[in-house]
Design a protein around this motif. Structure first.
Motif, PDB file in Angstrom:
ATOM      1  N   ALA A 161     -30.620 -44.664  42.322  1.00 21.26           N
ATOM      2  CA  ALA A 161     -31.888 -44.313  41.692  1.00 21.26           C
ATOM      3  C   ALA A 161     -32.949 -43.924  42.708  1.00 21.26           C
ATOM      4  CB  ALA A 161     -32.399 -45.490  40.853  1.00 21.26           C
ATOM      5  N   PHE A 162     -32.782 -44.291  43.972  1.00 18.50           N
ATOM      6  CA  PHE A 162     -33.802 -44.012  44.980  1.00 18.50           C
ATOM      7  C   PHE A 162     -33.703 -42.576  45.482  1.00 18.50           C
ATOM      8  CE2 PHE A 162     -33.564 -48.702  45.512  1.00 18.50           C
ATOM      9  CZ  PHE A 162     -34.911 -48.976  45.308  1.00 18.50           C
ATOM     10  N   GLU A 163     -34.866 -41.978  45.743  1.00 16.37           N
ATOM     11  CA  GLU A 163     -34.905 -40.646  46.359  1.00 16.37           C
ATOM     12  C   GLU A 163     -35.940 -40.639  47.463  1.00 16.37           C
ATOM     13  OE1 GLU A 163     -36.382 -37.438  43.917  1.00 16.37           O
ATOM     14  OE2 GLU A 163     -37.374 -38.851  42.570  1.00 16.37           O
ATOM     15  N   GLU A 164     -35.752 -39.722  48.418  1.00 13.09           N
ATOM     16  CA  GLU A 164     -36.650 -39.608  49.564  1.00 13.09           C
ATOM     17  C   GLU A 164     -37.639 -38.473  49.341  1.00 13.09           C
ATOM     18  OE1 GLU A 164     -34.498 -40.524  53.558  1.00 13.09           O
ATOM     19  OE2 GLU A 164     -33.055 -39.456  52.308  1.00 13.09           O
ATOM     20  N   LEU A 165     -38.900 -38.759  49.633  1.00 10.25           N
ATOM     21  CA  LEU A 165     -39.971 -37.782  49.473  1.00 10.25           C
ATOM     22  C   LEU A 165     -40.878 -37.831  50.701  1.00 10.25           C
ATOM     23  CD1 LEU A 165     -41.040 -38.714  45.821  1.00 10.25           C
ATOM     24  CD2 LEU A 165     -39.559 -36.814  46.474  1.00 10.25           C
ATOM     25  N   ARG A 166     -41.661 -36.792  50.869  1.00  6.88           N
ATOM     26  CA  ARG A 166     -42.667 -36.783  51.945  1.00  6.88           C
ATOM     27  C   ARG A 166     -43.983 -36.264  51.385  1.00  6.88           C
ATOM     28  NH1 ARG A 166     -40.927 -34.409  57.456  1.00  6.88           N
ATOM     29  NH2 ARG A 166     -40.320 -36.592  57.727  1.00  6.88           N
ATOM     30  N   TYR A 167     -45.057 -37.002  51.680  1.00  6.51           N
ATOM     31  CA  TYR A 167     -46.401 -36.581  51.296  1.00  6.51           C
ATOM     32  C   TYR A 167     -47.188 -36.242  52.550  1.00  6.51           C
ATOM     33  CZ  TYR A 167     -45.338 -38.392  46.658  1.00  6.51           C
ATOM     34  OH  TYR A 167     -44.753 -38.598  45.436  1.00  6.51           O
ATOM     35  N   GLY A 192     -51.238 -35.106  54.048  1.00  6.14           N
ATOM     36  CA  GLY A 192     -52.647 -35.086  53.712  1.00  6.14           C
ATOM     37  C   GLY A 192     -53.524 -35.279  54.933  1.00  6.14           C
ATOM     38  N   TYR A 193     -54.803 -35.499  54.661  1.00  6.96           N
ATOM     39  CA  TYR A 193     -55.788 -35.689  55.716  1.00  6.96           C
ATOM     40  C   TYR A 193     -56.534 -36.999  55.495  1.00  6.96           C
ATOM     41  CZ  TYR A 193     -55.120 -30.848  57.170  1.00  6.96           C
ATOM     42  OH  TYR A 193     -54.584 -29.673  57.627  1.00  6.96           O
ATOM     43  N   GLY A 194     -56.876 -37.654  56.601  1.00  7.59           N
ATOM     44  CA  GLY A 194     -57.663 -38.866  56.546  1.00  7.59           C
ATOM     45  C   GLY A 194     -59.070 -38.623  57.036  1.00  7.59           C
ATOM     46  N   PRO A 195     -59.859 -39.678  57.201  1.00  4.51           N
ATOM     47  CA  PRO A 195     -61.206 -39.550  57.756  1.00  4.51           C
ATOM     48  C   PRO A 195     -61.182 -38.840  59.109  1.00  4.51           C
ATOM     49  CG  PRO A 195     -60.858 -41.752  56.866  1.00  4.51           C
ATOM     50  CD  PRO A 195     -59.526 -41.067  56.819  1.00  4.51           C
ATOM     51  N   ALA A 196     -62.242 -38.107  59.398  1.00  2.00           N
ATOM     52  CA  ALA A 196     -62.386 -37.354  60.649  1.00  2.00           C
ATOM     53  C   ALA A 196     -61.358 -36.237  60.779  1.00  2.00           C
ATOM     54  CB  ALA A 196     -62.320 -38.279  61.868  1.00  2.00           C
ATOM     55  N   GLY A 197     -60.713 -35.884  59.665  1.00  2.00           N
ATOM     56  CA  GLY A 197     -59.768 -34.770  59.677  1.00  2.00           C
ATOM     57  C   GLY A 197     -58.408 -35.080  60.268  1.00  2.00           C
ATOM     58  N   ALA A 198     -58.073 -36.362  60.421  1.00  7.46           N
ATOM     59  CA  ALA A 198     -56.769 -36.736  60.969  1.00  7.46           C
ATOM     60  C   ALA A 198     -55.648 -36.296  60.027  1.00  7.46           C
ATOM     61  CB  ALA A 198     -56.701 -38.245  61.188  1.00  7.46           C
ATOM     62  N   ALA A 199     -54.619 -35.702  60.588  1.00 13.74           N
ATOM     63  CA  ALA A 199     -53.458 -35.282  59.800  1.00 13.74           C
ATOM     64  C   ALA A 199     -52.512 -36.470  59.624  1.00 13.74           C
ATOM     65  CB  ALA A 199     -52.737 -34.138  60.504  1.00 13.74           C
ATOM     66  N   ILE A 200     -52.004 -36.629  58.399  1.00 14.60           N
ATOM     67  CA  ILE A 200     -51.148 -37.775  58.080  1.00 14.60           C
ATOM     68  C   ILE A 200     -49.947 -37.313  57.272  1.00 14.60           C
ATOM     69  CG2 ILE A 200     -51.021 -39.996  56.861  1.00 14.60           C
ATOM     70  CD1 ILE A 200     -54.033 -40.304  57.321  1.00 14.60           C
ATOM     71  N   MET A 201     -48.762 -37.815  57.632  1.00 16.22           N
ATOM     72  CA  MET A 201     -47.553 -37.606  56.836  1.00 16.22           C
ATOM     73  C   MET A 201     -46.980 -38.968  56.457  1.00 16.22           C
ATOM     74  SD  MET A 201     -45.486 -34.260  58.120  1.00 16.22           S
ATOM     75  CE  MET A 201     -44.729 -35.047  59.520  1.00 16.22           C
ATOM     76  N   VAL A 202     -46.452 -39.051  55.246  1.00 18.75           N
ATOM     77  CA  VAL A 202     -45.934 -40.309  54.724  1.00 18.75           C
ATOM     78  C   VAL A 202     -44.529 -40.083  54.179  1.00 18.75           C
ATOM     79  CG1 VAL A 202     -46.394 -42.271  53.205  1.00 18.75           C
ATOM     80  CG2 VAL A 202     -48.295 -40.850  54.003  1.00 18.75           C
ATOM     81  N   ASP A 203     -43.555 -40.814  54.709  1.00 14.67           N
ATOM     82  CA  ASP A 203     -42.187 -40.763  54.197  1.00 14.67           C
ATOM     83  C   ASP A 203     -41.992 -41.871  53.168  1.00 14.67           C
ATOM     84  OD1 ASP A 203     -41.372 -38.559  55.606  1.00 14.67           O
ATOM     85  OD2 ASP A 203     -40.483 -39.689  57.258  1.00 14.67           O
ATOM     86  N   ILE A 204     -41.394 -41.496  52.058  1.00 14.59           N
ATOM     87  CA  ILE A 204     -41.288 -42.366  50.887  1.00 14.59           C
ATOM     88  C   ILE A 204     -39.830 -42.516  50.475  1.00 14.59           C
ATOM     89  CG2 ILE A 204     -41.842 -42.511  48.414  1.00 14.59           C
ATOM     90  CD1 ILE A 204     -44.322 -42.853  50.022  1.00 14.59           C
ATOM     91  N   VAL A 205     -39.475 -43.709  50.000  1.00 13.68           N
ATOM     92  CA  VAL A 205     -38.232 -43.913  49.250  1.00 13.68           C
ATOM     93  C   VAL A 205     -38.637 -44.572  47.945  1.00 13.68           C
ATOM     94  CG1 VAL A 205     -36.038 -45.134  49.130  1.00 13.68           C
ATOM     95  CG2 VAL A 205     -36.753 -44.104  51.283  1.00 13.68           C
TER      96      VAL A 205
END
Length: 252
Positions: free
Chosen positions: A81-87, A89-102
């Motif tokens: 049932a689990f799948e892998e995703l990636r989100y 986005g940007y945080g405060p001060a314009g920091a780039a952020i990537m998030v790996d999800i299961v």
């Protein structure tokens, strides 16, 4: 990389607290499930699973838990049932952020990720909005206090085995490799009795931005904490460093 070390030390303290709460077992278990599903239940023929098992053992995850997770991933349970995703986005001060999800529910997770970003001064972006700012690399974490070799000897050993670089975050040495070379470097270090506390394929920033404003620093730490505490999150990557001028009081 002293500014990076400041953030790394904050993460280490939090990781220890998560381990005490058992939260880390949830994340390790999901990685075991996904790794076994993707490449089979035999770690001899599935390097991702071998690394997941090594990381689980390093975190003192019980063997029974490890085996149950592998069996789920191999089909003897609900691992499919689990799948892998990636989100991205940007945080405060314009920091780039990537998030790996299961996740076992992508709609629920998408809503929760959007809420976490917006609540903590960030915004979720489209696919591809920030991933060009990162490069995929293998990373082996070696605790400095447990190392019997000198720093120079470790670096020579790692480079001879095919590593690209070595860094440190005050508490650990970080061996950086091309993703396809991590298995060979990992094995070479193990053969020399080097203790590896974690091995992972990470997204390392090509360039970093420095955050010196205390309010921006507090906000991005809250955002990173909220993301990393989410049960579905397996990894969070960002391109910021905390300025050396920031004191512990600034970050509280």
């Amino acid at each position: 990389m002293s500014g990076h070390s400041k953030w790394a030390n904050i993460k280490h303290k939090k990781a220890k607290a998560d381990a005490q709460k058992g939260k880390v077992f949830t994340k390790l278990g999901r990685e075991l499930i996904v790794a076994a599903r993707a490449g089979g239940a035999d770690p001899a023929n599935n390097f991702r699973l071998k690394i997941a098992i090594d990381n689980a053992k390093a975190a003192n995850m019980p063997n029974d838990n490890i085996q149950r997770a592998i069996q789920k991933g191999a089909g003897a349970g609900d691992g499919a049932a689990f799948e892998e995703l990636r989100y991205e986005g940007y945080g405060p001060a314009g920091a780039a952020i990537m998030v790996d999800i299961v996740t076992d529910n992508r709609n629920r997770t998408a809503g929760e990720m959007r809420h976490i970003f917006s609540k903590n001064g960030g915004n979720l972006g489209e696919t591809g909005s920030v991933n060009w700012m990162f490069k995929e690399k293998g990373q082996l974490t070696i605790p400095q206090e447990d190392l019997e070799l000198s720093e120079d000897d470790l670096m020579l050993m790692a480079l001879d085995a095919g590593a690209e670089d070595m860094d440190d975050d005050d508490e650990n040495y970080l061996i950086i490799t091309a993703p396809e070379d991590m298995e060979a470097v990992h094995q070479a270090l193990l053969e020399q009795k080097v203790l590896i506390s974690e091995a992972a394929i990470n997204q390392l920033p090509l360039n970093t931005i420095e955050i010196a404003d205390p309010e921006h620093a507090k906000k991005i730490i809250r955002l990173m904490d909220a993301l990393e505490e989410h049960d579905d999150v397996q990894g969070v990557y960002a391109n910021f460093e905390l300025a050396d001028s920031l004191s512990d009081e600034d970050l509280d």
